[in-house]
Structures are given as C-alpha cells and as structure tokens.
Design an enzyme around this catalytic site. Structure first.
Site, PDB file in Angstrom:
ATOM      1  CB  SER A  83     -12.801 -29.673 -49.430  1.00 31.48           C
ATOM      2  OG  SER A  83     -12.582 -30.057 -48.077  1.00 31.48           O
ATOM      3  CE  LYS A 115      -9.071 -30.471 -47.014  1.00 32.94           C
ATOM      4  NZ  LYS A 115     -10.421 -30.755 -46.482  1.00 32.94           N
ATOM      5  CB  SER A 161     -14.306 -32.307 -46.759  1.00 38.43           C
ATOM      6  OG  SER A 161     -14.965 -31.329 -47.495  1.00 38.43           O
TER       7      SER A 161
HETATM    8  N1  GLN Z   1     -19.187 -29.789 -49.235  1.00 39.22           N
HETATM    9  C1  GLN Z   1     -19.370 -29.119 -47.980  1.00 39.22           C
HETATM   10  C2  GLN Z   1     -19.104 -27.648 -48.145  1.00 39.22           C
HETATM   11  O1  GLN Z   1     -18.809 -27.229 -49.218  1.00 39.22           O
HETATM   12  C3  GLN Z   1     -18.468 -29.726 -46.941  1.00 39.22           C
HETATM   13  C4  GLN Z   1     -17.046 -29.338 -47.070  1.00 39.22           C
HETATM   14  C5  GLN Z   1     -16.170 -29.893 -45.994  1.00 39.22           C
HETATM   15  O2  GLN Z   1     -16.513 -30.880 -45.347  1.00 39.22           O
HETATM   16  N2  GLN Z   1     -15.050 -29.222 -45.789  1.00 39.22           N
HETATM   17  O3  GLN Z   1     -19.203 -26.893 -47.217  1.00 39.22           O
END
Ligand code: GLN
Length: 485
Positions: free
Chosen positions: A150, A75, A174
């Site tokens: 994400s 990532k 994410s």
């Molecule tokens: N969807 C959540 C957010 O937007 C979690 C994102 C994540 O786990 N990085 O904060």
C-alpha cells in the site's frame, strides 16, 4: 546540479560543502513533485512549512544531524499536526490531526523536512495502490503500471527521485512489495522497533512503520532516527537501539542464508527465477553460504493473515462513524442512519469487504473457528521461524512473485489474486520479524526485488547484508527514465 535521484548521503555531502542550501534543496524537491504530478504520488503538499523550516535550518550554523535539511515524504497514514491526513480515504478526506505521529516527529526532530503526504491504498489495504480514493499512482518505470502497495506513493516518489527517502508502513508487505516494484530499498523493522503512536491503525498486531530509500545505507539513517521506545505505544519495545549505520560495512564471510523449501521458486516467471539464482551466486562470491531450511507451516501464512488482519481492521475502523471526525453524511434520519450512511459513503469497496470479513470472523460462534484458529496457526509459524534461526542468520526469498502489473489487471474478478501478491512478505509480519527488499535486476524494464528476512531485532544484519550487496552491484543505481510523465 540536479538533486533528482540523489541519496541522503550524497545530499548531506552537498549541504555540508555548501554546494546547495537546504532552501534550494527543498525548492527543487517541491518543483520535482510538481513536474511529476501525473505520477499522483502526493495527496497533500506541505510547501509553506517546508520552505520556512529550510530557511531556518540555513540560518543556523553547523549541524551534526545527517537528516538536517533533507526532504522526506510521509505516507498519508501518519498523523501530522495541522497537515491533512487522509489514509487515502474519503472518510478522512478532511481530517487535520491535532498531533504528529512519533515516527514522523522523530524524523522531523532530526531536522528532516516533510514536503508532503503520499498516496496509498485506502487504509493501507491493498497491494497495488488502486484502492486509493485519490486515484492510482503510476509506477515511474512504466506508465499505467501499478507501483505496488500500500505504500505506493512513497515508493514512487523515491523511485522518481523527488525525495531521497520516505516513510511507509508494512502490515503484510506494504513497504517491501512497492519498494520491489519501484526498484528501491524498503525495510520493515521488527514489530515494536518503531512506535505506532499516531499511525492510523489497520491491523495493530501486524502494522509496523519503516523507511523506503534508494540504498540500504539511507534506510539505516532513517531507522536510526525513527526507532526507540515510546511510552505512548504499549507495544513499543524497550530495547537498546544500536547505531544501524555504524556496523553496516562488515564482511559477510560465513553468513548463513536459508532458502525456504516450501516456497517453490520454480513456479515463478523464469526471469524472476534467474534474478534469484544470480543473487545467490553473487552472495556466495561475497562469502555467504546457503542452506535449505523448512518452515512447515509457512504455506498457511496468507489465509492466516487474511483472517487476522480483517478482524483487527473491523475493530479499528469502527471509530470512523461520522460523529467524531471525518466524513459525515447529510440528511440522515437518526443516529443509526448517520452511522450507516457516513460509513457507506466514506469507505471504498475493499475496506468494506475487509470490515465484513473481519466482523464475521469475530462474531459469536465463529470467533473460535476463524480468529482464534488463525492466532494458533500464527504461533506455529512463529515457532518455525524460531527453529530455523537457530541454524541460519538470514532467510532469502523473492519479494514478490512477479514484477509490477497493469492497472486493473489483477483482483478485479477475484480479490484473492491480489492477496497472493504478498505470498513471500506476509509471514514475517505474522512472526514480527524484520525484513528488507532490495532491487536485484529487471524483467521487461521493470525492477525485481529480493527479500531478506532477519531474526528478531537483527535489522543490523539485514542492513549489512544489503549494503554489502549494493556495494558490489549496481541494481540499486538504475533509474526510471520518466519520459512519459
Ligand atoms: N497487501 C496486504 C493487504 O492488503 C498488505 C498491506 C499492508 O502491508 N498494509 O492487506
């Protein structure tokens, strides 16, 4: 023989019996990345270095590392020395880190080869990969549909069979949510199990790195390499790391799984419900027992998270000021103007929204009402988990309330619509607990994920229960047909 869609375990066997060399494997993986460029999984490729590393591995005799010569994708928020690391943001679009994140370093020390950096929501804020400066990632199962976020690029790259596994990070879901939407397995470890050093921070008390792969077995292989104490991360746990692969095949007779009363499954799409009911039966036939449990404060998870995460992000992202690194605005009048213009130009809308909310929640007069209150509720949620784990081994929920959705169909008018995507995943981040998502069916040709949440440091139980499920079903073997790409 094509290497596409092969697991690490299968590729290891091919490397060991010399039906393929690591150089051939890496070349094929890079070719697949090019072939499916339209998926937009990768922000930056690492072609030259990976080809070089593969040939040096081929020259060295026998290895006892399972990951030796295996292609992986990282990532794009793990710093990688000499290799651009952008967090899918304009503000870091030219950032070349001088060091490598511990988690990646450990994987590379085990012989794996980083073929590229994967697309993601900007600074990991999002659930659909639509906030990336580098554009949307397509879900390999359906063009024009989100891969989840994400860690959407990592999930799509594994799902499309370009790499057998990839790294992700999970602050509120994410790793698990994109794994669910792309039909693969994704594990968020216990907070502190994997070092956060060199991971660009979003919300430091919630962020945790983990693996995305085709199987629970492969997740165990990656977790073995990634885990362990790191003196460079003060929140890294100094506890024993078991061999996650060794105990993955234990019978689950008598395993007690809790179903959380407060999550009303009957509110969900009937097909998603049906997958859940089928998996319960499947687990029962394997010897598990289900009990209903109550976590009275869990319904406060989403608002609690959306107070804490933006507060921490507003503080973490203050370092991106156009002075030390990253995008710097031109033609500025003075230092303040430089800060304002660099940040205004460099950050996307969702990141700006979070910085505004977080700065507000931390400001004098509001700190007690929002941030401190959220931390108190977080403790109550953690206490609820402590209580239920006195009587059950695991908890089971859907990973996501729905399957992948079309680009632009959620959150454009009201961001809360997207925030609710993480309804089932957020609470384990607040409590620091490990959780996994495994594929357990399809609705309208899109994968559906099942989440298991474990007690503190019990990734072994999660991986075991997932592996036994995968040994007795074939949902994890389903592949996208990719004909539109
Ligand atoms: N969807 C959540 C957010 O937007 C979690 C994102 C994540 O786990 N990085 O904060």
């Amino acid at each position: 023989m094509s290497i596409q869609f092969k697991s690490i375990t299968e590729l290891r066997a091919m490397l060991d019996d010399k039906s393929i060399s690591s150089s051939e494997l890496i070349q094929e993986s890079l070719q697949l990345a090019k072939k499916y460029k339209e998926l937009n999984c990768f922000v930056t490729m690492n072609e030259k270095i990976s080809v070089k590393k593969a040939s040096s591995i081929d020259l060295n005799e026998k290895t006892n590392s399972t990951l030796s010569g295996i292609p992986l994708a990282q990532k794009d928020l793990f710093c990688t020395e000499g290799l651009r690391t952008t967090c899918s943001s304009k503000i870091l679009s030219n950032f070349i880190p001088p060091y490598t994140a511990t988690a990646v370093e450990k994987l590379e020390d085990a012989g794996s080869i980083t073929i590229g950096k994967t697309n993601m929501d900007e600074f990991a804020m999002g659930s659909s990969n639509e906030t990336s400066f580098f554009g949307n990632v397509h879900n390999p199962w359906k063009k024009g549909y989100v891969p989840g976020g994400s860690s959407g690029g990592s999930a799509a790259a594994v799902s499309a069979g370009i790499v057998p596994a990839a790294t992700g990070t999970d602050t509120g879901g994410s790793i698990r949510q994109p794994a669910a939407h792309c039909g693969i397995t994704g594990l968020k470890p216990t907070y502190g199990r994997v070092s956060r050093w060199g991971m660009i921070a979003f919300a430091s008390s919630l962020d945790q790195a983990g693996p995305l792969a085709r199987t629970a077995e492969d997740c165990a292989i990656l977790l073995n390499a990634m885990s362990g104490h790191d003196s460079k991360d003060t929140t890294s746990l100094n506890s024993n790391v078991p061999d996650f692969l060794e105990n993955i095949n234990q019978p689950i007779d008598g395993l007690k799984i809790g179903i959380i009363k407060e999550f009303d499954i009957s509110d969900l799409d009937t097909d998603v419900q049906a997958c859940f009911e089928d998996s319960k039966k499947n687990y029962e036939s394997l010897g598990a027992q289900f009990v209903e449990v109550s976590l009275p404060n869990i319904s406060a998870s989403v608002p609690t998270y959306y107070s804490i995460a933006p507060a921490e992000c507003s503080s973490n992202l203050s370092r991106f000021d156009g002075v030390r690194f990253g995008h710097r605005a031109e033609n500025t009048n003075d230092l303040n103007d430089l800060y304002i213009k660099s940040r205004s130009e460099g950050f996307g809308d969702e990141v700006k929204r979070r910085i505004l909310i977080g700065t507000y929640a931390l400001s004098a007069g509001y700190y007690d009402a929002y941030y401190k209150k959220a931390q108190q509720v977080r403790r109550l949620i953690k206490n609820d988990f402590d209580d239920v784990f006195k009587s059950v081994d695991l908890l089971m929920t859907p990973t996501s309330p729905n399957t992948a959705f079309k680009f632009g169909s959620k959150g454009t008018q009201n961001p809360v619509e997207l925030y609710l995507e993480d309804l089932f995943t957020i609470s384990s981040n607040l409590a620091g607990l490990p959780a996994i998502s495994i594929p357990h069916g399809q609705v309208n040709s899109l994968p559906v994920g099942l989440q298991l949440i474990g007690n503190f440091l019990r990734e072994d139980q999660l991986l075991n229960a997932s592996h036994i499920f995968q040994k007795n079903s074939d949902f994890h073997l389903a592949k996208p047909n990719l004909e539109d790409f």
